[in-house]
Scaffold this motif. Structure first.
Motif, PDB file in Angstrom:
ATOM      1  N   SER A  70      12.428 -12.465 -50.589  1.00  0.00           N
ATOM      2  CA  SER A  70      13.173 -13.504 -51.302  1.00  0.00           C
ATOM      3  C   SER A  70      14.559 -12.979 -51.613  1.00  0.00           C
ATOM      4  N   ASP A  71      15.555 -13.872 -51.554  1.00  0.00           N
ATOM      5  CA  ASP A  71      16.915 -13.447 -51.893  1.00  0.00           C
ATOM      6  C   ASP A  71      17.276 -13.794 -53.331  1.00  0.00           C
ATOM      7  N   SER A  72      16.306 -14.259 -54.123  1.00  0.00           N
ATOM      8  CA  SER A  72      16.562 -14.603 -55.530  1.00  0.00           C
ATOM      9  C   SER A  72      16.647 -13.327 -56.356  1.00  0.00           C
ATOM     10  N   VAL A  73      17.729 -13.194 -57.116  1.00  0.00           N
ATOM     11  CA  VAL A  73      17.922 -12.001 -57.944  1.00  0.00           C
ATOM     12  C   VAL A  73      17.505 -12.233 -59.385  1.00  0.00           C
ATOM     13  N   PHE A  74      17.300 -13.477 -59.785  1.00  0.00           N
ATOM     14  CA  PHE A  74      16.990 -13.788 -61.188  1.00  0.00           C
ATOM     15  C   PHE A  74      15.769 -13.037 -61.715  1.00  0.00           C
ATOM     16  N   PRO A  75      14.634 -12.990 -60.990  1.00  0.00           N
ATOM     17  CA  PRO A  75      13.456 -12.299 -61.542  1.00  0.00           C
ATOM     18  C   PRO A  75      13.717 -10.847 -61.908  1.00  0.00           C
ATOM     19  N   TYR A  76      14.575 -10.174 -61.162  1.00  0.00           N
ATOM     20  CA  TYR A  76      14.810  -8.753 -61.405  1.00  0.00           C
ATOM     21  C   TYR A  76      15.768  -8.551 -62.579  1.00  0.00           C
ATOM     22  N   PHE A  77      16.709  -9.470 -62.760  1.00  0.00           N
ATOM     23  CA  PHE A  77      17.515  -9.442 -63.971  1.00  0.00           C
ATOM     24  C   PHE A  77      16.637  -9.730 -65.192  1.00  0.00           C
ATOM     25  N   MET A  78      15.673 -10.638 -65.052  1.00  0.00           N
ATOM     26  CA  MET A  78      14.771 -10.950 -66.156  1.00  0.00           C
ATOM     27  C   MET A  78      13.908  -9.739 -66.521  1.00  0.00           C
ATOM     28  N   LEU A  79      13.464  -8.998 -65.514  1.00  0.00           N
ATOM     29  CA  LEU A  79      12.679  -7.791 -65.792  1.00  0.00           C
ATOM     30  C   LEU A  79      13.486  -6.777 -66.591  1.00  0.00           C
ATOM     31  N   VAL A  80      14.757  -6.614 -66.229  1.00  0.00           N
ATOM     32  CA  VAL A  80      15.617  -5.684 -66.974  1.00  0.00           C
ATOM     33  C   VAL A  80      15.845  -6.207 -68.390  1.00  0.00           C
ATOM     34  N   ALA A  81      16.118  -7.501 -68.526  1.00  0.00           N
ATOM     35  CA  ALA A  81      16.386  -8.086 -69.838  1.00  0.00           C
ATOM     36  C   ALA A  81      15.173  -7.987 -70.754  1.00  0.00           C
ATOM     37  N   PHE A  82      13.970  -8.262 -70.217  1.00  0.00           N
ATOM     38  CA  PHE A  82      12.760  -8.268 -71.044  1.00  0.00           C
ATOM     39  C   PHE A  82      12.255  -6.858 -71.321  1.00  0.00           C
ATOM     40  N   GLU A  83      12.147  -6.043 -70.280  1.00  0.00           N
ATOM     41  CA  GLU A  83      11.560  -4.711 -70.438  1.00  0.00           C
ATOM     42  C   GLU A  83      12.554  -3.699 -71.006  1.00  0.00           C
ATOM     43  N   GLY A  84      13.818  -3.810 -70.614  1.00  0.00           N
ATOM     44  CA  GLY A  84      14.806  -2.867 -71.099  1.00  0.00           C
ATOM     45  C   GLY A  84      15.543  -3.341 -72.335  1.00  0.00           C
ATOM     46  N   GLY A  85      15.592  -4.659 -72.528  1.00  0.00           N
ATOM     47  CA  GLY A  85      16.303  -5.221 -73.681  1.00  0.00           C
ATOM     48  C   GLY A  85      15.343  -5.704 -74.742  1.00  0.00           C
ATOM     49  N   SER A  86      15.163  -7.012 -74.828  1.00  0.00           N
ATOM     50  CA  SER A  86      14.298  -7.594 -75.850  1.00  0.00           C
ATOM     51  C   SER A  86      13.890  -8.994 -75.428  1.00  0.00           C
ATOM     52  N   VAL A  87      12.968  -9.575 -76.192  1.00  0.00           N
ATOM     53  CA  VAL A  87      12.538 -10.942 -75.929  1.00  0.00           C
ATOM     54  C   VAL A  87      13.710 -11.906 -76.111  1.00  0.00           C
ATOM     55  N   ILE A  88      14.573 -11.635 -77.092  1.00  0.00           N
ATOM     56  CA  ILE A  88      15.725 -12.514 -77.352  1.00  0.00           C
ATOM     57  C   ILE A  88      16.684 -12.491 -76.165  1.00  0.00           C
ATOM     58  N   ARG A  89      16.950 -11.312 -75.635  1.00  0.00           N
ATOM     59  CA  ARG A  89      17.849 -11.202 -74.480  1.00  0.00           C
ATOM     60  C   ARG A  89      17.255 -11.956 -73.277  1.00  0.00           C
ATOM     61  N   ALA A  90      15.940 -11.796 -73.088  1.00  0.00           N
ATOM     62  CA  ALA A  90      15.279 -12.492 -71.985  1.00  0.00           C
ATOM     63  C   ALA A  90      15.347 -14.004 -72.172  1.00  0.00           C
TER      64      ALA A  90
END
Length: 532
Positions: A70-90
């Motif tokens: 898949s060429d969609s990048v959104f899921p991987y940005f979401m993984l960084v936002a949720f796992e590395g950041g917070s629920v609010i960032r996600a």
């Protein structure tokens, strides 16, 4: 007067006919209109790429749409936002989907980069890149693209996404020689969310800068205009068609687990699914309900009898599958209990075993959080990692009743068993191996770098969590230390027996290996020590 009126009516009728016909023709054109079909790519499919005899050649590609299905990048940005950041960032990143679709590709990336990385700690991104993202990249690899990549001697990846999101995986798992991606601006130990050179990496320009007048041998990309410019600079060019990947997703384009470049044994993070926009919306809608259900499941497990607690938990979607149950398992020694040896999937393993047997058990464990001790419906005892002291503790507990031990010392999510500690084999001859496995759809109930006190809650927040418990027969006396076997032989035999029961592969890896890889420490929960 009559003639002018007749002429006027005639003119009106002609005008009406002309207008009506015109409208009908326009409506017919609109109804029959078909958007122009995209021109078929001028480059052959990657499935037609010959992969033999290319060890001296160079391949260039993008990871998104090239190596991944898949060429969609959104899921991987979401993984960084949720796992590395917070629920609010996600959640903020999810909200951005409401307007991302009206922006062009470059603006979409800029917005996602800013929301995901603004104020994010650099060490958190490094942790996600090392312990979380590789699992999802591996599961989404395109088989044909991977085979082409592995067949070449030199590999260079060009991508417009931040380099820090992909470099670790590409170099460690795919042995890529160089990764060119968008660089991010940092301030101290944090990302600013801005681009260091005020622009995204343009692949075809970066390729020219990197190779100069020399042309790479193979270019791999999609049929989009951006990638056509990129791969047209190579001697040979191949495309990965999204339609082909979708239609063959169940067969030829998926890289099977046994073909992974490196075994996927350890990974971290809470999300058990690829967070596409729709899946992420479902998760946020479920979280409030999941919290209530988790509290209910914990409460009935603590306060109600085994059968009633199991019935009510089953009504909420929890599935406990028990095989080989033998309630007649009793110790032959009146002054000593039975030692149950379990594979370790979550902190709830002893709890579900106790529920399956419908009798109280004592569990010994390492690095147990205070909260887990409080909410546990069975007795738990913390070990010290001092072999002599732990042996004395377990001997004492066995004299009081049945005991549960997980000799792996830590949990493992994938179908592998870690090395078994042999201490348990020295303490008991009444040993019952227990094969335990779990299945989740939304959240993992284990973590190496997060809050361990939330592990049981996250597991019980899943809509339909599954626990599989298979109680194997009591170990024959001749296969125990009392029968002349060494403790290591007993531990290795039980590991193989449990691995065969679950279809898991046995390894010699330890909890120390896991935590050094995922969290950069030895996995010991700090607690105050008073001496003298």
């Amino acid at each position: 007067m009559v003639l002018p009126m007749v002429l006027l009516k005639l003119a009106d009728w002609v005008w009406y006919q002309l207008l009506a016909n015109s409208c009908r023709r326009a409506a017919r054109k609109v109804r029959n209109y078909k958007p122009p079909q995209p021109q078929p790519p001028s480059f052959p499919s990657i499935a037609k790429c010959e992969i033999t005899g290319r060890k001296s050649q160079t391949l260039v590609c993008d990871i998104f749409g090239g190596l991944l299905r898949s060429d969609s990048v959104f899921p991987y940005f979401m993984l960084v936002a949720f796992e590395g950041g917070s629920v609010i960032r996600a959640f903020l990143l999810l909200l951005s989907c409401s307007f991302l679709w009206i922006l062009d590709y470059e603006l979409q990336l800029r917005v996602m980069i800013f929301i995901t990385f603004c104020g994010l700690k650099i060490k958190n991104m490094e942790s996600v890149g090392r312990a979380v993202l590789p699992k999802f990249y591996l599961e989404n690899l395109n088989l044909h693209a991977y085979e082409a990549l592995a067949s070449t001697g030199s590999k260079v990846v060009f991508t417009s996404v931040p380099r820090v999101m992909v470099e670790g995986f590409l170099k460690e798992y795919l042995e890529v020689d160089d990764v060119k991606g968008t660089e991010l601006l940092t301030s101290g130990h944090y990302f600013t969310g801005l681009l260091s050179k005020s622009c995204l990496l343009t692949k075809h320009r970066a390729l020219k800068e990197h190779f100069g007048d020399r042309k790479p041998d193979i270019g791999l990309g999609t049929s989009s205009h951006r990638d056509n410019l990129f791969i047209s600079l190579c001697k040979e060019a191949y495309v990965v068609n999204r339609d082909d990947s979708k239609s063959n997703s169940s067969s030829s384009s998926v890289l099977p687990r046994h073909r992974y470049p490196k075994p996927l044994i350890f990974h971290d993070g809470r999300l058990a699914f690829l967070p596409t926009p729709l899946a992420t919306v479902s998760m946020f809608l479920w979280i409030p309900i999941g919290i209530v259900i988790a509290i209910f499941r914990i409460s009935v497990g603590i306060f109600l009898p085994y059968k009633l607690a199991l019935f009510l938990a089953t009504c909420t979607g929890l599935n406990l599958s028990v095989k080989g149950l033998d309630t007649s398992t009793k110790s032959d020694h009146e002054n000593k209990g039975v030692l149950y040896v379990c594979t370790h999937r979550t902190l709830l393993d002893p709890v579900f075993l106790s529920t399956s047997l419908a009798k109280p058990l004592t569990a010994v464990t390492y690095s147990l959080s205070k909260m887990s001790e409080v909410i546990a419906p069975i007795r738990t005892v913390r070990l010290t990692r001092d072999r002599k002291k732990d042996g004395e503790t377990m001997n004492k507990l066995l004299s009081e009743g049945d005991l549960v031990v997980c000799p792996e010392g830590t949990t493992c999510r994938e179908p592998y068993l870690l090395r078994f500690s042999s201490l348990f084999a020295e303490l008991a001859d009444e040993i019952v191996p227990v094969a335990v496995n779990t299945k989740v759809s939304m959240f993992y109930g284990t973590t190496a770098s997060g809050l361990k006190c939330l592990d049981p809650i996250f597991f019980l927040m899943n809509p339909r969590p599954v626990y599989y418990v298979e109680i194997l027969g009591k170990l024959p006396k001749e296969l125990t230390c009392a029968g002349g076997k060494s403790s290591c032989e007993v531990a290795n035999y039980i590991q193989r027996k449990l691995g065969d029961a679950l279809g898991f592969e046995c390894t010699t890896l330890t909890r120390k290996d896991k935590y050094l890889m995922l969290a950069g420490n030895e996995g010991i929960v700090g607690h105050s020590k008073r001496k003298n």
